[in-house]
Write a protein that holds these residues in place. Structure first.
Motif, PDB file in Angstrom:
ATOM      1  N   LYS A 249       0.829  -1.214   0.000  1.00  0.00           N
ATOM      2  CA  LYS A 249       0.000   0.000   0.000  1.00  0.00           C
ATOM      3  C   LYS A 249       0.862   1.262   0.000  1.00  0.00           C
ATOM      4  CE  LYS A 249      -0.524  -0.294   5.038  1.00  0.00           C
ATOM      5  NZ  LYS A 249      -1.495  -0.416   6.150  1.00  0.00           N
ATOM      6  N   TYR A 250       2.040   1.218   0.639  1.00  0.00           N
ATOM      7  CA  TYR A 250       2.902   2.408   0.670  1.00  0.00           C
ATOM      8  C   TYR A 250       3.408   2.740  -0.739  1.00  0.00           C
ATOM      9  CZ  TYR A 250       2.922   1.209   5.644  1.00  0.00           C
ATOM     10  OH  TYR A 250       2.536   0.903   6.903  1.00  0.00           O
ATOM     11  N   VAL A 251       3.854   1.711  -1.458  1.00  0.00           N
ATOM     12  CA  VAL A 251       4.417   1.933  -2.783  1.00  0.00           C
ATOM     13  C   VAL A 251       3.335   2.403  -3.751  1.00  0.00           C
ATOM     14  CG1 VAL A 251       5.659   0.864  -4.702  1.00  0.00           C
ATOM     15  CG2 VAL A 251       6.189   0.201  -2.339  1.00  0.00           C
ATOM     16  N   GLU A 252       2.145   1.763  -3.708  1.00  0.00           N
ATOM     17  CA  GLU A 252       1.075   2.142  -4.630  1.00  0.00           C
ATOM     18  C   GLU A 252       0.554   3.542  -4.351  1.00  0.00           C
ATOM     19  OE1 GLU A 252      -2.081  -0.453  -5.520  1.00  0.00           O
ATOM     20  OE2 GLU A 252      -0.860  -2.271  -5.532  1.00  0.00           O
ATOM     21  N   ASN A 253       0.536   3.964  -3.108  1.00  0.00           N
ATOM     22  CA  ASN A 253       0.088   5.326  -2.790  1.00  0.00           C
ATOM     23  C   ASN A 253       1.147   6.364  -3.133  1.00  0.00           C
ATOM     24  OD1 ASN A 253      -2.650   5.602  -1.115  1.00  0.00           O
ATOM     25  ND2 ASN A 253      -1.748   3.604  -0.690  1.00  0.00           N
ATOM     26  N   HIS A 254       2.415   5.939  -3.202  1.00  0.00           N
ATOM     27  CA  HIS A 254       3.490   6.890  -3.457  1.00  0.00           C
ATOM     28  C   HIS A 254       3.718   7.103  -4.959  1.00  0.00           C
ATOM     29  CE1 HIS A 254       6.912   9.276  -2.173  1.00  0.00           C
ATOM     30  NE2 HIS A 254       7.644   8.691  -3.128  1.00  0.00           N
TER      31      HIS A 254
ATOM     32  N   VAL B 218      -6.156   1.070  -0.261  1.00  0.00           N
ATOM     33  CA  VAL B 218      -5.821  -0.357  -0.224  1.00  0.00           C
ATOM     34  C   VAL B 218      -5.041  -0.712  -1.497  1.00  0.00           C
ATOM     35  CG1 VAL B 218      -6.732  -2.708  -0.123  1.00  0.00           C
ATOM     36  CG2 VAL B 218      -7.879  -0.853   1.118  1.00  0.00           C
ATOM     37  N   ALA B 219      -4.000  -1.497  -1.338  1.00  0.00           N
ATOM     38  CA  ALA B 219      -3.189  -1.900  -2.489  1.00  0.00           C
ATOM     39  C   ALA B 219      -3.983  -2.830  -3.408  1.00  0.00           C
ATOM     40  CB  ALA B 219      -1.919  -2.601  -2.014  1.00  0.00           C
ATOM     41  N   GLN B 220      -3.762  -2.665  -4.721  1.00  0.00           N
ATOM     42  CA  GLN B 220      -4.500  -3.467  -5.703  1.00  0.00           C
ATOM     43  C   GLN B 220      -3.591  -4.320  -6.578  1.00  0.00           C
ATOM     44  OE1 GLN B 220      -6.889  -0.826  -8.017  1.00  0.00           O
ATOM     45  NE2 GLN B 220      -8.098  -0.105  -6.297  1.00  0.00           N
ATOM     46  N   PHE B 221      -2.410  -3.827  -6.908  1.00  0.00           N
ATOM     47  CA  PHE B 221      -1.587  -4.494  -7.911  1.00  0.00           C
ATOM     48  C   PHE B 221      -0.356  -5.189  -7.336  1.00  0.00           C
ATOM     49  CE2 PHE B 221      -3.626  -0.873 -10.074  1.00  0.00           C
ATOM     50  CZ  PHE B 221      -4.362  -1.572 -10.990  1.00  0.00           C
ATOM     51  N   LEU B 222       0.218  -4.657  -6.266  1.00  0.00           N
ATOM     52  CA  LEU B 222       1.523  -5.149  -5.795  1.00  0.00           C
ATOM     53  C   LEU B 222       1.400  -6.121  -4.638  1.00  0.00           C
ATOM     54  CD1 LEU B 222       3.467  -1.773  -5.951  1.00  0.00           C
ATOM     55  CD2 LEU B 222       3.271  -3.540  -7.690  1.00  0.00           C
ATOM     56  N   THR B 223       0.179  -6.618  -4.367  1.00  0.00           N
ATOM     57  CA  THR B 223      -0.006  -7.539  -3.228  1.00  0.00           C
ATOM     58  C   THR B 223       0.553  -8.918  -3.515  1.00  0.00           C
ATOM     59  OG1 THR B 223      -2.200  -8.018  -4.082  1.00  0.00           O
ATOM     60  CG2 THR B 223      -2.043  -6.334  -2.394  1.00  0.00           C
ATOM     61  N   VAL B 224       0.766  -9.232  -4.765  1.00  0.00           N
ATOM     62  CA  VAL B 224       1.339 -10.537  -5.115  1.00  0.00           C
ATOM     63  C   VAL B 224       2.854 -10.426  -5.038  1.00  0.00           C
ATOM     64  CG1 VAL B 224       1.530 -12.283  -6.910  1.00  0.00           C
ATOM     65  CG2 VAL B 224      -0.612 -11.039  -6.610  1.00  0.00           C
ATOM     66  N   THR B 225       3.478 -11.280  -4.212  1.00  0.00           N
ATOM     67  CA  THR B 225       4.928 -11.222  -3.982  1.00  0.00           C
ATOM     68  C   THR B 225       5.582 -12.440  -4.600  1.00  0.00           C
ATOM     69  OG1 THR B 225       4.567 -10.056  -1.910  1.00  0.00           O
ATOM     70  CG2 THR B 225       6.734 -11.081  -2.251  1.00  0.00           C
ATOM     71  N   VAL B 226       6.632 -12.190  -5.375  1.00  0.00           N
ATOM     72  CA  VAL B 226       7.392 -13.267  -6.006  1.00  0.00           C
ATOM     73  C   VAL B 226       8.842 -13.126  -5.558  1.00  0.00           C
ATOM     74  CG1 VAL B 226       8.076 -14.328  -8.172  1.00  0.00           C
ATOM     75  CG2 VAL B 226       5.844 -13.228  -7.994  1.00  0.00           C
ATOM     76  N   ASP B 227       9.397 -14.207  -4.944  1.00  0.00           N
ATOM     77  CA  ASP B 227      10.802 -14.197  -4.520  1.00  0.00           C
ATOM     78  C   ASP B 227      11.666 -14.470  -5.749  1.00  0.00           C
ATOM     79  OD1 ASP B 227      13.250 -14.420  -3.379  1.00  0.00           O
ATOM     80  OD2 ASP B 227      12.612 -15.676  -1.691  1.00  0.00           O
ATOM     81  N   LEU B 228      12.125 -13.418  -6.401  1.00  0.00           N
ATOM     82  CA  LEU B 228      12.872 -13.565  -7.640  1.00  0.00           C
ATOM     83  C   LEU B 228      14.211 -14.261  -7.427  1.00  0.00           C
ATOM     84  CD1 LEU B 228      12.159 -10.102  -9.284  1.00  0.00           C
ATOM     85  CD2 LEU B 228      11.028 -12.272  -9.701  1.00  0.00           C
ATOM     86  N   GLU B 229      14.838 -14.021  -6.259  1.00  0.00           N
ATOM     87  CA  GLU B 229      16.121 -14.658  -5.982  1.00  0.00           C
ATOM     88  C   GLU B 229      15.968 -16.174  -5.911  1.00  0.00           C
ATOM     89  OE1 GLU B 229      20.052 -14.967  -5.641  1.00  0.00           O
ATOM     90  OE2 GLU B 229      18.952 -13.105  -5.947  1.00  0.00           O
ATOM     91  N   GLN B 230      14.896 -16.596  -5.200  1.00  0.00           N
ATOM     92  CA  GLN B 230      14.658 -18.039  -5.113  1.00  0.00           C
ATOM     93  C   GLN B 230      14.309 -18.610  -6.484  1.00  0.00           C
ATOM     94  OE1 GLN B 230      11.641 -19.114  -2.311  1.00  0.00           O
ATOM     95  NE2 GLN B 230      11.854 -21.315  -2.651  1.00  0.00           N
ATOM     96  N   ARG B 231      13.568 -17.829  -7.277  1.00  0.00           N
ATOM     97  CA  ARG B 231      13.224 -18.318  -8.614  1.00  0.00           C
ATOM     98  C   ARG B 231      14.476 -18.456  -9.475  1.00  0.00           C
ATOM     99  NH1 ARG B 231      11.876 -17.368 -13.747  1.00  0.00           N
ATOM    100  NH2 ARG B 231       9.891 -18.229 -14.549  1.00  0.00           N
TER     101      ARG B 231
END
Length: 1107
Positions: free
Chosen positions: A498-503, A639-652
């Motif tokens: 929510k912080y990133v999407e509001n900023h 409320v955040a809409q787009f960035l709530t899905v988290t993908v661990d890119l390092e692990q991927r």
């Protein structure tokens, strides 16, 4: 002067006002009349298309005394200095083919084209036709300003000439076919509509322009009908509204009058209905009584012949039954004799069959014995040959022992190899299991990424389509291009999304990030301009801000509840992170907790930060320019809409590396397995080879003994088979004798049986005939008896019915007379008075012979008493409800006006309906004609565009032709739009008299005419001095295109007039070059001799060196 090869010869550089004869094809201007022009070389007529110009002759025309030109079938290039008379040839073509003088732009009267000082002039055009050339002659009278027309030397009217010219599809008034010098500039001034009309006439099918004109006329009439319908509809609505105001009162008046009239009619009709009911009943009873009386008479007469016939039939039946019994006895005796003979014949057939079967068995046995003897002897011979060729088998044992040892060693190696293969397979299965596990983990990460893409597709479809395009076209970009920021950002903890999407603004969240300005321009041109997608794009700073340190350490801010800067909450590619740090200063914006919210005033005063985040709010701090005070504003976080899905890119990335390592090991194992399997196959082949060798040696060792035993056994079997012999001829003779004897006996029996069968068949036929006769007689008797009984019963019933009907008739007759009397009293009619004609319908006859009828209006009223009584009660109740109405005379004027308006409304409705039907017919006609016109037109314009674009592409420029209209239904607004681009840095612009330069307009006009030349339907085209104003490069390119296009096979004739040409231009063997010379020192046409000039030129050339 012109030569067929296109090479010009100029014997005299000093021009004069005299004519030059021509060699192959030339124009000869002259001041003096010459009736014998120099002859031209013959041309093959097969090269000319229908309607091409074969010859042009002029006399006292503009600058010429006498001139005759014979153009070629392809490109005719007319060259000469200004004022020599090039355009005079163009004028001659136009006027000689019934063109208007004003079209040339020189004069509006035809007399002005006659040479000054002459009273008459002449133009003659010879056109090629397969059925015979057409020669059109136009004599011009200056004094009368009139023209006299001749076709093939016969006088005709101008209209006939125009029809002949039009039949050859020649349109000298069409700028797309005939472009004189003074009209070159006007071509670019043609409106799109005029250009379309000219193109249709020039290369379209004959019916295309006619369909276009029909569409315009239909559309104009459709508009008129629509306007008429609209006006009539409005007037009709006004009339209806005016009548609606009086409708209720008029209806109430008429309603009450109808009720009162109906009551009066019902009261008058009731006694007539009573009378009519009884009369109809009487008529029905009388009709039935008469019918029953006739029926009684017929029944009595019909019973007499029935009785007589029944007695006669009974006598016939008894006679037939006696004859049938006699025939049955005879048939039984004949059938028994037939059965006896048939049994004897069957026994003889069985005996013959048994003899034939026994003989066949003996024949088969003998043939089989001989075949077995022959086969056995052959086998003995083969075994003896094999025994003679058998080798000595005493020294084979050492070889067998050596092969056995080799076989044992190969089997041991094979077992070892198979064990290694099993180990490798187990290792491969283990690696494949690991690969599936790692792939499943990667798929789960990809599914999370797909969730982000699904959200992007649902909210910003254009951006999603642009992402798909970017993934398929990454090779077009020089530097790195990042997908939209919302896809590349990966939150370390989705609670902080929510912080990133509001900023970050939503526009930047869906923006593509580029490292190169050139890449961004390519992307936007393809996606925004070509695909019309609404997307955002930004460019990352050249100097990376991704690792820029914050101005304050986070440890200093932890006392206020801050736990991180925005930059540390997510991962992103370096260009994205650099752009966000530069644009949004995410490395300077701290994120706090609820404790930060509790101490917010202290945080604002002490930290002097510009933006901060608490658990649920965003604070923006500004310092006043005047008071130096800190001004803060806070907003609640969305409320955040787009960035709530988290993908661990390092692990991927780690999983992808692990997957690559597993694939590498699998490749190693697979290559090892292939090598082991190859080794195992080689050992298997060697094992099989050794086994075969060992088997062969063992067989050779035991083969001799086996052969001797087989030969002895076969010789014994032959001796046994030879002892068992049979005399087939004797057996066949005895069987044949017995069969002949049996057949003689059988033939005798068949003859006897045939006679008996004939007798039996004859008896059966006679019996069947007698039975059918008896059956017919019995059936007829039964039917007659049934009919007689039914007739007797019916006669009794009918007689009783007649008596009852006659009594009922008398009673109804008396009642009818009474009711008739009462009905006349109600209608005020005397007994002898007839009902007036206007109230009558039909005149039924009453029982006493008088004619009477109810009033005419009665036919619409109910015809039963119950319905009349019910309707009377109802109508009296309704009439009593109409109170307060004025007297009748007060409504007469209102009702009359109302009625007139109703009639007018009806007439208007009929007229409006007719107009609508007519309008529908016009629309149907428009639809049909539009389909026949628009589809071929689009195909035609597409072909023109293809040729036009190819010509421009060959010049490193761009051009296109399209069918343009603002409204599809406005057929008079359709037009052809030409758009060109001569520089790569500009866009396509429409060809106008103002936007392009004169040279660019000339190039565009010439290329458009050449595009039409490719699709030619007209026999020739004329272009006069269109290369004036072109730069040398474009003039050279255009000339090359003209030569290539106009010199193709099966193309129309082309006239290209120019005062000058560039050097080293390409020429074609199919070109015809016409040089125009004019001046005071020109030779007379009859003195012109090209061969003599060439000989003189060669002599001068040879004598010059000696001088």
């Amino acid at each position: 002067m012109a030569t067929p090869s296109g090479k010009a010869v100029t014997p005299n550089p000093q021009v004069s006002k005299r004519s030059l004869p021509r060699d192959a094809s030339s124009e000869v201007p002259s001041k003096r009349k010459n009736s014998n022009p120099t002859s031209t070389l013959p041309r093959p007529s097969g090269l000319f298309v229908e309607g091409s110009i074969v010859r042009i002759a002029m006399e006292n025309f503009l600058t010429y005394d006498i001139c005759e030109v014979s153009p070629g079938p392809h490109l005719n290039m007319i060259i000469g200095a200004n004022g020599t008379g090039k355009s005079s040839i163009v004028c001659a073509i136009c006027l000689g083919l019934a063109g208007k003088p004003a079209f040339m732009g020189r004069a509006d009267k035809v007399g002005f084209f006659v040479k000054r000082g002459c009273s008459k002039g002449l133009v003659e055009i010879e056109l090629f036709r397969t059925s015979g050339n057409l020669v059109i002659t136009r004599e011009i009278d200056v004094i009368k300003n009139q023209s006299f027309w001749f076709i093939n030397k016969k006088p005709v009217t101008q209209k006939i000439v125009e029809e002949q010219v039009a039949a050859l599809n020649i349109q000298v008034g069409n700028l797309c076919q005939f472009l004189p010098q003074d009209k070159v500039g006007e071509f670019a001034k043609l409106s799109k509509i005029e250009l379309l009309e000219a193109t249709e006439k020039s290369i379209g099918p004959p019916e295309m322009h006619r369909y276009h004109c029909e569409l315009k006329n239909f559309r104009e009439k459709e508009k008129q009908l629509e306007t008429s319908c609209k006006e009539k509809t409005e007037y009709l609505e006004k009339m209806i509204q005016r009548n609606e105001r009086y409708k209720q009162d008029v209806e109430r008046f008429y309603e009450r009058k109808r009720h009162l009239d109906l009551i009066e009619m019902l009261e008058a009709k009731r006694p007539w209905v009573e009378y009519e009911n009884v009369r109809q009943e009487y008529e029905g009873v009388k009709l039935i009584r008469d019918r029953v009386k006739e029926e009684v008479r017929k029944l009595k007469e019909g019973q007499i012949p029935m009785t007589r016939r029944i007695e006669e039939i009974d006598r016939q039946r008894r006679t037939l039954e006696v004859r049938i019994k006699e025939k049955a006895t005879d048939i039984k005796e004949a059938s028994q004799k037939c059965k006896q003979r048939q049994d004897l014949i069957e026994r003889k057939d069985r005996h013959i069959k048994e003899l034939q079967q026994a003989l066949t068995v003996k024949q088969n046995e003998e043939h089989d014995r001989q075949r077995r003897i022959s086969n056995t002897r052959k086998m003995i011979e083969d075994l003896q040959n094999e025994l003679r060729t058998a080798e000595n088998c005493e020294n084979l044992q050492p070889q067998i022992d050596a092969i056995t040892n080799d076989l044992r060693r190969v089997q041991e190696e094979k077992a070892l190899c198979e064990g290694e293969i099993i180990d490798k397979q187990r290792e491969k299965e283990m690696l494949e299991k690991q690969k599936r596990s790692v792939s499943d983990h990667i798929v789960r990460f990809d599914n999370l990424m797909n969730q982000k893409e699904d959200k992007l597709r649902q909210r910003y479809r254009d951006t999603y389509d642009a992402v798909l395009w970017l993934r398929n076209n990454k090779d077009r970009f020089k530097q790195r291009v990042c997908e939209p920021i919302m896809l590349t950002i990966n939150m370390k903890d989705n609670k902080n999304a929510k912080y990133v999407e509001n900023h970050i603004s939503s526009n930047d969240l869906r923006a593509f990030v580029f490292e190169s300005q050139e890449d961004m321009e390519i992307f936007l041109r393809e996606v925004r301009d070509n695909k019309k997608l609404r997307v955002n794009a930004v460019i990352a700073p050249k100097i990376s801000y991704a690792d820029k340190a914050p101005s304050r350490s986070l440890n200093e801010l932890k006392q206020y509840g801050f736990f991180s800067y925005l930059r540390e909450l997510f991962d992103a590619p370096d260009p994205v992170m650099s752009y966000l740090c530069c644009q949004y200063h995410i490395h300077e914006v701290p994120v706090g907790t609820e404790r930060t919210r509790e101490r917010i005033e202290r945080v604002i005063q002490e930290t002097r930060l510009k933006q901060i985040y608490t658990a649920e709010e965003k604070y923006v701090l500004k310092t006043s320019f005047y008071s130096n005070k800190v001004i803060s504003s806070n907003t609640s976080l969305k409320v955040a809409q787009f960035l709530t899905v988290t993908v661990d890119l390092e692990q991927r990335r780690h999983l992808e590396e692990q997957l690559k390592e597993i694939n590498r090991k699998l490749e190693t194992v697979d290559s090892g397995l292939v090598a082991l399997r190859d080794t195992n196959r080689r050992l298997e082949l060697k094992d099989n080879e050794l086994r075969l060798k060992k088997k062969e040696l063992l067989e050779r060792k035991t083969k001799k003994r086996q052969l001797e035993q087989k030969i002895s056994s076969k010789l014994a079997s032959i001796r046994l088979m030879e002892q068992d012999t049979c005399n087939l001829e004797e057996e066949e003779r005895r069987a044949s004798t017995k069969i002949k004897e049996i057949n003689v006996q059988k033939a005798k029996l068949v003859t006897e049986l045939t006679g008996l069968v004939k007798i039996c068949t004859s008896l059966h036929i006679q019996k069947v005939d007698l039975i059918l006769q008896n059956t017919t007689v019995i059936s007829e008797k039964n039917k007659l008896e049934a009919d007689y009984m039914a007739s007797s019963s019916q006669l009794r019933v009918t007689e009783q019915q007649f008596i009852e009907l006659d009594d009922n008739r008398q009673r109804l007759l008396q009642k009818c007379k009474e009711l008739m009397k009462r009905a006349r009293q109600v209608c005020n009619l005397s007994a002898d008075q007839a009902v007036p004609q206007e109230f009558q319908t039909q005149v039924p006859t009453i029982p006493n012979g008088h004619s009477s009828s109810p009033p005419m209006a009665f036919q619409d009223l109910p015809n039963t008493l119950d319905e009349i009584d019910a309707l009377l009660t109802e109508e009296r109740s309704r009439a009593s409800c109409f109170t307060g109405l004025s007297p009748l005379n007060c409504f007469e004027q209102v009702v009359e006006e109302y009625t007139k308006r109703e009639i007018e409304i009806q007439q208007l409705n009929e007229e409006l309906e007719g107009k609508k039907v007519e309008l529908d017919e016009y629309r149907e006609n428009i639809s049909q004609v539009k389909e026949r016109w628009l589809n071929p037109l689009k195909e035609l314009v597409e072909k023109i565009n293809e040729k036009f674009s190819n010509f421009f592409s060959s010049m490193q420029c761009a051009g296109e032709v399209d069918l343009h209209t603002e409204n599809e239904e406005d057929y008079d607004k359709y037009g052809i739009r030409i758009r060109v681009k001569f520089r790569s840095s500009t866009q396509l612009h429409e060809l106008t008299p103002h936007h392009q330069s004169g040279g660019e307009r000339s190039v565009s006009t010439m290329l458009y005419l050449m595009a039409l030349q490719e699709l030619n339907r007209c026999p020739f085209r004329v272009v006069d001095e269109i290369n004036q104003g072109m730069d040398p490069i474009n003039e050279r390119r255009v000339f090359e295109m003209v030569v290539n296009t106009a010199c193709k096979e099966n193309t129309s004739q082309y006239f290209f007039i120019t005062p000058k040409l560039l050097q080293n231009l390409p020429y074609s063997e199919k070109m015809t070059v016409l040089f125009v010379y004019n001046g005071p020192h020109m030779l007379e046409p009859n003195r012109w001799n090209l061969k003599a000039f060439q000989r003189r030129r060669r002599r001068i050339t040879f004598t010059q060196p000696s001088q």
